[in-house]
Design an enzyme around this catalytic site. Structure first.
Site, PDB file in Angstrom:
ATOM      1  CD  GLN A 108      19.080  -8.024  74.908  1.00 49.53           C
ATOM      2  OE1 GLN A 108      19.040  -6.880  75.335  1.00 49.53           O
ATOM      3  NE2 GLN A 108      18.164  -8.944  75.215  1.00 49.53           N
ATOM      4  CB  CYS A 131      13.884  -3.348  74.404  1.00 47.89           C
ATOM      5  SG  CYS A 131      14.098  -1.703  75.109  1.00 47.89           S
ATOM      6  CE  LYS A 176      14.984 -10.888  79.005  1.00 47.27           C
ATOM      7  NZ  LYS A 176      13.971  -9.824  78.986  1.00 47.27           N
ATOM      8  CG  ASN A 224      12.892 -11.537  82.258  1.00 50.49           C
ATOM      9  OD1 ASN A 224      12.747 -10.633  81.442  1.00 50.49           O
ATOM     10  ND2 ASN A 224      13.360 -11.332  83.462  1.00 50.49           N
ATOM     11  N   GLY A 245       9.202 -10.168  86.764  1.00 51.96           N
ATOM     12  CA  GLY A 245       8.600 -10.112  88.089  1.00 51.96           C
ATOM     13  C   GLY A 245       9.098 -11.128  89.090  1.00 51.96           C
ATOM     14  N   GLY A 284      15.761  -9.939  87.052  1.00 51.29           N
ATOM     15  CA  GLY A 284      16.054  -8.601  86.560  1.00 51.29           C
ATOM     16  C   GLY A 284      16.266  -7.627  87.696  1.00 51.29           C
ATOM     17  NE  ARG A 285      11.654  -4.196  87.341  1.00 49.65           N
ATOM     18  CZ  ARG A 285      10.360  -3.920  87.397  1.00 49.65           C
ATOM     19  NH1 ARG A 285       9.958  -2.770  87.911  1.00 49.65           N
ATOM     20  NH2 ARG A 285       9.478  -4.799  86.966  1.00 49.65           N
TER      21      ARG A 285
END
Length: 331
Positions: A65, A95, A134, A206, A208, A228-229
């Site tokens: 990325q 971001c 993204k 993407n 949650g 993600g997380r």
């Protein structure tokens, strides 16, 4: 669609998805698409490339990325990334940190879709691997309906091979980067509507997504889901990816073999001047929910960070975990 596209991807995450994290995640799933942290194009061109871009061959498929807004610099950075062997080059338009705003890249580029399209076109002309983007659904006071359409139209017209959409706005004024991951409400339906318009294009979602089950529900509406997380904090869920998304036979995962592989990897890293904690910090949540997981976390959080700690610490931590039946398979 080409087989380079993946139903399940692990999101690029600053300070998290470094090469050690990716090596670990690849040991859990052989098929999910992995992403680097965002690397600024100027750093790729002028910085220590091996340090910034080096990766282990086992990480494939892996995408680089990039952050930036200058088409010429993005093209040069993309060429360098392709030469390093990356399977995809991705442009960050999502971001929300202060650093990316000051550098005119990241989510603020949602406001200048023509510039994003120019960057995509330049990268497409420079490399043969897929070029993807993204983004967010919008920023600040933008209406997500026209904002996301404008971004998608521009990048696909420029030749983008895929668009991954974080289904939240980014608020560049008034919210911190951390708050931007939680406070703006999720709007999955907005991403679904984009896919309805772009039936022949790869649209991934993407934001949650907490489980493989949630990811699977999104695939009724879009082409790919990105964790993600959840993938980072509870990485054990990745052991089910290959069976759930890629047709592998369901079977109990060999966590002992995983720990042995990571201990060997950590030993090589230490021999090259690294520290055990560089590797094990990504593994702390591996056994979430199992008996002994708390002791495992304590050992990795404390003992593995001590100067001179060796791979035996990882094996000691693993020995504290109690496996049993279905719990071991669902770890």
């Amino acid at each position: 669609m080409s087989n380079i596209y993946h139903k399940l991807a692990i999101a690029p995450m600053m300070d998290w998805t470094d090469r050690h994290c990716r090596f670990f995640h690849r040991r859990l799933t052989t098929r999910a698409l992995l992403y680097t942290e965002m690397v600024v194009a100027d750093a790729v061109i002028h910085g220590a490339r091996e340090q910034l871009l080096g990766f282990d061959e086992v990480e494939h498929p892996v995408a680089l990325q990039l952050g930036g807004s200058d088409p010429a610099k993005l093209a040069e950075a993309a060429r360098i990334g392709e030469a390093f062997g990356y399977d995809e080059i991705n442009l960050n338009v999502g971001c929300p940190s202060d650093r990316v705003q000051s550098g005119t890249f990241g989510a603020c580029l949602m406001k200048v879709p023509d510039l994003v399209a120019d960057g995509v076109a330049a990268m497409k002309a420079a490399v043969t691997v897929p070029v993807t983007v993204k983004c967010r659904i919008g920023v600040d006071e933008q209406d997500p309906e026209p904002a996301l359409d404008a971004l998608a139209n521009g990048v696909f017209d420029a030749g983008a091979d895929a668009l991954w959409v974080h289904a939240r706005k980014a608020w560049l004024e008034g919210l911190s980067p951390k708050e931007n991951r939680d406070i703006p409400p999720l709007d999955y339906d907005r991403v679904y509507r984009l896919k309805e318009k772009k039936t022949s294009k790869f649209i991934g979602i993407n934001g949650g997504i907490q489980s493989l089950e949630e990811a699977r529900t999104h695939l009724d509406h879009v082409d790919g889901a990105m964790l993600g997380r959840a993938a980072y904090h509870t990485p054990g869920i990745l052991a089910g990816v290959d069976a759930a998304f890629y047709g592998a036979l369901p079977e109990a995962f060999d966590f002992a073999a995983l720990v042995d592989a990571m201990a060997d990897y950590a030993a090589r890293h230490i021999e090259q001047g690294g520290r055990l904690g560089h590797v094990t910090r990504h593994m702390v949540g591996l056994f979430h929910g199992l008996p002994g997981a708390r002791r495992y976390r304590q050992i990795l959080s404390i003992d593995a960070t001590r100067p001179g700690a060796g791979p035996d610490v990882l094996k000691t931590a693993f020995a504290a975990v109690e496996f049993g039946g279905a719990a071991a398979e669902a770890a």
